[in-house]
Design a protein around this motif. Sequence first.
Motif: not given
Length: 246
Positions: A135-138, A178-180, A223-225, A230-231
């Motif tokens: 998971k990548i979260i920006n 996943q990237v969000n 945390l959710f992402l 969030s898959d």
Amino acid sequence: MLTGKIAVVTGAGRGIGREIALTLAAHGATVVVNYNGSGAAAQAVAEEIAAKGGKAEAIRCDVSDFAACEAFAKQVLEKYKRIDILVNNAGVTRDNIIMRMTEADYDQVLDTNLKGAFHMIRHFSRSFLKQKSGKIINISSVSGVAGNAGQSNYSASKAGLIGLTKSVARELASRNVQVNAVAPGFIDTDMTRKMTEEAREKLCGQIPMGKIGTTRQIADAVLFLAGGGSDYITGQVLCVDGGMCM
Ligand code: NAP
């Protein structure tokens, strides 16, 4: 739960990054608490996590430095052998109207907020691809979604982060990464405490929910992402802003 997951959070000694690091650790992740200038604060975050029975370590790296990020990623991967969650949170503001914006202020904001995320994703991407999960979260901003007078550099960096998020999401989608992006509205941290009381009140008037957000509310979205819920979500921008950008 994030038990057994390895997470890196940039700019995690203070503010939103600190809360994200504490939250991911509270849910079982081992957290690398990245910092640049706030060494003592980052160390304190790592110690707070350890005191609560979690695992964390503070590592310095200036995200705007391509080579330093490469060395940082190498250090993390040599020790932990993998990365499951990368949160690109580090960010700065250098506000001014366009007529007075200096090149140095423009460059510093772009180099930290946008290139910083590129550097980290670039140096960890091989690992994500090999693992076939992650998971990548920006951390973007409502300024990147809607623009903001006096923040042309900051808004450009945060809009750029959204483009980066969507492009990398497409590149990594088939490898189950996943990237969000999370786009916070007006959140109570050092960044916004610089404003005058009058400016803060004016801004609150533009928020449908009529109040400033908390770091906890951003950390909960991250945390959710970062988790399994969030898959099937990628390339999205989640605005956490009390309704500012609906
Ligand atoms: P903050 O309290 O000012 O903290 C900024 C963080 O970024 C610090 O931990 C700082 O680390 C880190 N940082 C800055 N330059 C860095 C560099 N070159 N290398 C590594 N780390 C660096 O800001 P915040 O409010 O928590 O903001 C966190 C993120 O949320 C930012 O990306 C910001 O743009 C975004 N955001 C905030 C709001 C808001 O209302 N607060 C709204 C929308 C988006 P050191 O102190 O160690 O240098």
